[in-house]
Design a protein around this motif. Structure first.
Motif, short mmCIF file in Angstrom:
data_model
loop_
_atom_site.label_atom_id
_atom_site.label_comp_id
_atom_site.label_asym_id
_atom_site.label_seq_id
_atom_site.Cartn_x
_atom_site.Cartn_y
_atom_site.Cartn_z
N UNK A 154 0.83 -1.20 0.00
CA UNK A 154 0.00 0.00 0.00
C UNK A 154 0.87 1.25 0.00
N UNK A 155 1.94 1.24 0.79
CA UNK A 155 2.82 2.41 0.87
C UNK A 155 3.58 2.63 -0.43
N UNK A 156 4.06 1.56 -1.06
CA UNK A 156 4.81 1.72 -2.32
C UNK A 156 3.91 2.32 -3.41
N UNK A 157 2.63 1.98 -3.39
CA UNK A 157 1.71 2.58 -4.36
C UNK A 157 1.52 4.07 -4.08
N UNK A 158 1.47 4.43 -2.81
CA UNK A 158 1.41 5.85 -2.46
C UNK A 158 2.67 6.57 -2.90
N UNK A 159 3.81 5.90 -2.77
CA UNK A 159 5.08 6.50 -3.17
C UNK A 159 5.12 6.75 -4.68
N UNK A 160 4.62 5.80 -5.45
CA UNK A 160 4.57 5.97 -6.90
C UNK A 160 3.69 7.15 -7.27
N UNK A 161 2.57 7.29 -6.59
CA UNK A 161 1.66 8.41 -6.82
C UNK A 161 2.36 9.73 -6.50
N UNK A 162 3.04 9.79 -5.35
CA UNK A 162 3.71 11.03 -4.94
C UNK A 162 4.80 11.43 -5.92
N UNK A 163 5.57 10.46 -6.39
CA UNK A 163 6.65 10.76 -7.33
C UNK A 163 6.10 11.18 -8.69
N UNK A 164 4.96 10.61 -9.08
CA UNK A 164 4.35 10.99 -10.35
C UNK A 164 3.86 12.44 -10.30
N UNK A 165 3.18 12.79 -9.22
CA UNK A 165 2.70 14.16 -9.08
C UNK A 165 3.86 15.14 -8.89
N UNK A 166 4.87 14.73 -8.13
CA UNK A 166 6.02 15.61 -7.90
C UNK A 166 6.78 15.89 -9.19
N UNK A 167 6.98 14.87 -10.01
CA UNK A 167 7.68 15.07 -11.28
C UNK A 167 6.87 15.97 -12.21
N UNK A 168 5.56 15.78 -12.21
CA UNK A 168 4.68 16.62 -13.03
C UNK A 168 4.84 18.09 -12.65
N UNK A 169 4.86 18.38 -11.35
CA UNK A 169 4.99 19.76 -10.91
C UNK A 169 6.37 20.32 -11.22
N UNK A 170 7.42 19.50 -11.07
CA UNK A 170 8.77 19.97 -11.40
C UNK A 170 8.89 20.28 -12.89
N UNK A 171 8.27 19.46 -13.72
CA UNK A 171 8.30 19.70 -15.17
C UNK A 171 7.57 21.00 -15.51
N UNK A 172 6.44 21.23 -14.86
CA UNK A 172 5.71 22.47 -15.12
C UNK A 172 6.54 23.68 -14.71
N UNK A 173 7.23 23.60 -13.58
CA UNK A 173 8.09 24.70 -13.16
C UNK A 173 9.27 24.87 -14.12
N UNK A 174 9.79 23.78 -14.63
CA UNK A 174 10.86 23.84 -15.64
C UNK A 174 10.40 24.66 -16.84
N UNK A 175 9.16 24.44 -17.28
CA UNK A 175 8.63 25.15 -18.44
C UNK A 175 8.35 26.62 -18.14
N UNK A 176 8.22 26.98 -16.87
CA UNK A 176 7.91 28.36 -16.49
C UNK A 176 9.15 29.24 -16.38
N UNK A 177 10.34 28.66 -16.55
CA UNK A 177 11.57 29.43 -16.38
C UNK A 177 12.37 29.47 -17.68
N UNK A 178 13.09 30.59 -17.89
CA UNK A 178 14.03 30.67 -19.01
C UNK A 178 15.46 30.86 -18.49
#
Length: 309
Positions: A154-178
Motif C-alpha cells: 500500500x505504501x509503495x503505491x502511495x510512493x509511486x503516486x507522490x513521485x508521479x505528481x512531484x515530477x509533473x509539478x517539477x516539469x511544469x516549473x521547468x517550463x515556467x523558467x528561461x
C-alpha cells in the motif's frame, strides 16, 4: 545516525534573481507532493518497516536522499532571492494598476492578478530571503500529507503516486523558467523523479512476486468475508456507457481472482435509511410523536449536584 555532507548532490546557480519564481519553487518543497512529503513519507515507512531488511534499507536510502533535494531547492530559493530589490514587490503592485486606469480597465481585477503573482512577502518578513517549509501560497507543510501504513505494498503505491505528481509539478516549473541555471538544477531533480517512479514500480513488482503481499491489499483478509458477488463489478454511475470500453469493464481482473463485469444500470442493494428519534435531552429536531408531550421535561443528561455551605 545522520551525517551531512556540505556539497550538494547537484546544483547550478541561477543567472539572475527572481523573487516571484522563488515563490513558485516553494511548492516543490512544502506542497502536498513536495520534497518534504516524500522525505518524511519514506523515512517513516522505513523506520516503521517490520518486513525484509532490503525494503527498510531502500526506504531509508531514498528518504535520506530527499533531505538533500530539500537542501538543493532551499539553496535555489536563496539565490533567487539574493540581491533581489525589495521594491520589486511594490513595482509589481503599482505599474499594472496605473496601466489599467490609463487603459480604462477595472483596476480591481488587475490588483487581484498582481497579488497572486507577486513575491512572497514572508521571504522578506519571516525568513530574511530564505526558503520555508510551506507551499507556494504560504500554507505550512503538514504531516498529514504523508502515508505510512505499515503495509509496504500500500505504501509503495502511495510512493509511486507522490513521485508521479512531484515530477509533473517539477516539469511544469521547468517550463515556467528561461533561466539556464534553474532549468539545469530542475533537470537533475526531474531525472531523480524518473528513477524513483521506476524504483517504486520495481518494488511493487518485487513484493508481489515474492508473495509477501498481493492485490487486493491487504491480502491477509479472507476473501470469503467479502461480498464476492460485487468484488469485480464496474458500476456505471453516470450518463453514457463509454466506460464500458475500458480494461476494467471486462476480462480477467488484475489480481487474477475474478472476472470483470460491467453493470450498465446498477440498482440499490440496501433499504431506505430510517433513524430512530434522537434523545430529547440533546435538543435536536423532534419528531411529531415527540412534540405531542411538550408539557413534560426530560431528565438531564448529567445529574446536577447542588453544593451547600
Amino acid at each position: 545516525m545522520f551525517y551531512h555532507t556540505k556539497r550538494l548532490q547537484y546544483y547550478t546557480r541561477p543567472q539572475r534573481p527572481d523573487p516571484i519564481y522563488a515563490k513558485k519553487v516553494q511548492e516543490l518543497i512544502g506542497g502536498v507532493f513536495g520534497e518534504m512529503t516524500v522525505m518524511m513519507q519514506y523515512l517513516f515507512q522505513g523506520w516503521n518497516s517490520r518486513g525484509p531488511a532490503k525494503y527498510r534499507d531502500m526506504l531509508l536510502d531514498t528518504g535520506t536522499e530527499e533531505i538533500g533535494h530539500i537542501e538543493i531547492l532551499s539553496t535555489l530559493i536563496g539565490h533567487l532571492l539574493d540581491k533581489a530589490p525589495l521594491k520589486l514587490q511594490e513595482q509589481a503592485a503599482q505599474d499594472p494598476v496605473v496601466g489599467a486606469v490609463m487603459g480604462g480597465t477595472n483596476p480591481r481585477d488587475v490588483i487581484t492578478d498582481v497579488i497572486a503573482a507577486a513575491m512572497n512577502p514572508q521571504h522578506t518578513i519571516v525568513t530574511g530571503l530564505g526558503a520555508q517549509p510551506a507551499d507556494s501560497v504560504g500554507f505550512p507543510w503538514n504531516g498529514r500529507f504523508i502515508a505510512s501504513s505499515g503495509n509496504l505494498l500500500a505504501d509503495f503505491r502511495s510512493n509511486l503516486h507522490a513521485e508521479s505528481q512531484g515530477r509533473l509539478q517539477a516539469v511544469r516549473l521547468y517550463e515556467m523558467s528561461d533561466d539556464p541555471g534553474v532549468k539545469d538544477t530542475l533537470s537533475f531533480l526531474i531525472a531523480r523523479d524518473t528513477m524513483h517512479q521506476n524504483q517504486w514500480l520495481a518494488a511493487i513488482e518485487d513484493i508481489e512476486s515474492s508473495g509477501i503481499e498481493t492485490t487486493p491489499v491487504p491480502s491477509s483478509f479472507p476473501l470469503e468475508l467479502e461480498k464476492r458477488e460485487v468484488s469485480y463489478q464496474f458500476w456505471n454511475h453516470s450518463e453514457g456507457t463509454d466506460s464500458a470500453e475500458g480494461r476494467w469493464a471486462k476480462g480477467p481482473s488484475m489480481d487474477g481472482k475474478g472476472e470483470f463485469e460491467y453493470v450498465a444500470n446498477p440498482q440499490p442493494l440496501g433499504t431506505e435509511p430510517q433513524l430512530s428519534p434522537a434523545d430529547p435531552r440533546l435538543h435536536g429536531t423532534p419528531t411529531p410523536e415527540q412534540t405531542e408531550g411538550n408539557g413534560s421535561s426530560a431528565p438531564p443528561l448529567v445529574e446536577r449536584t447542588t453544593i451547600s455551605g
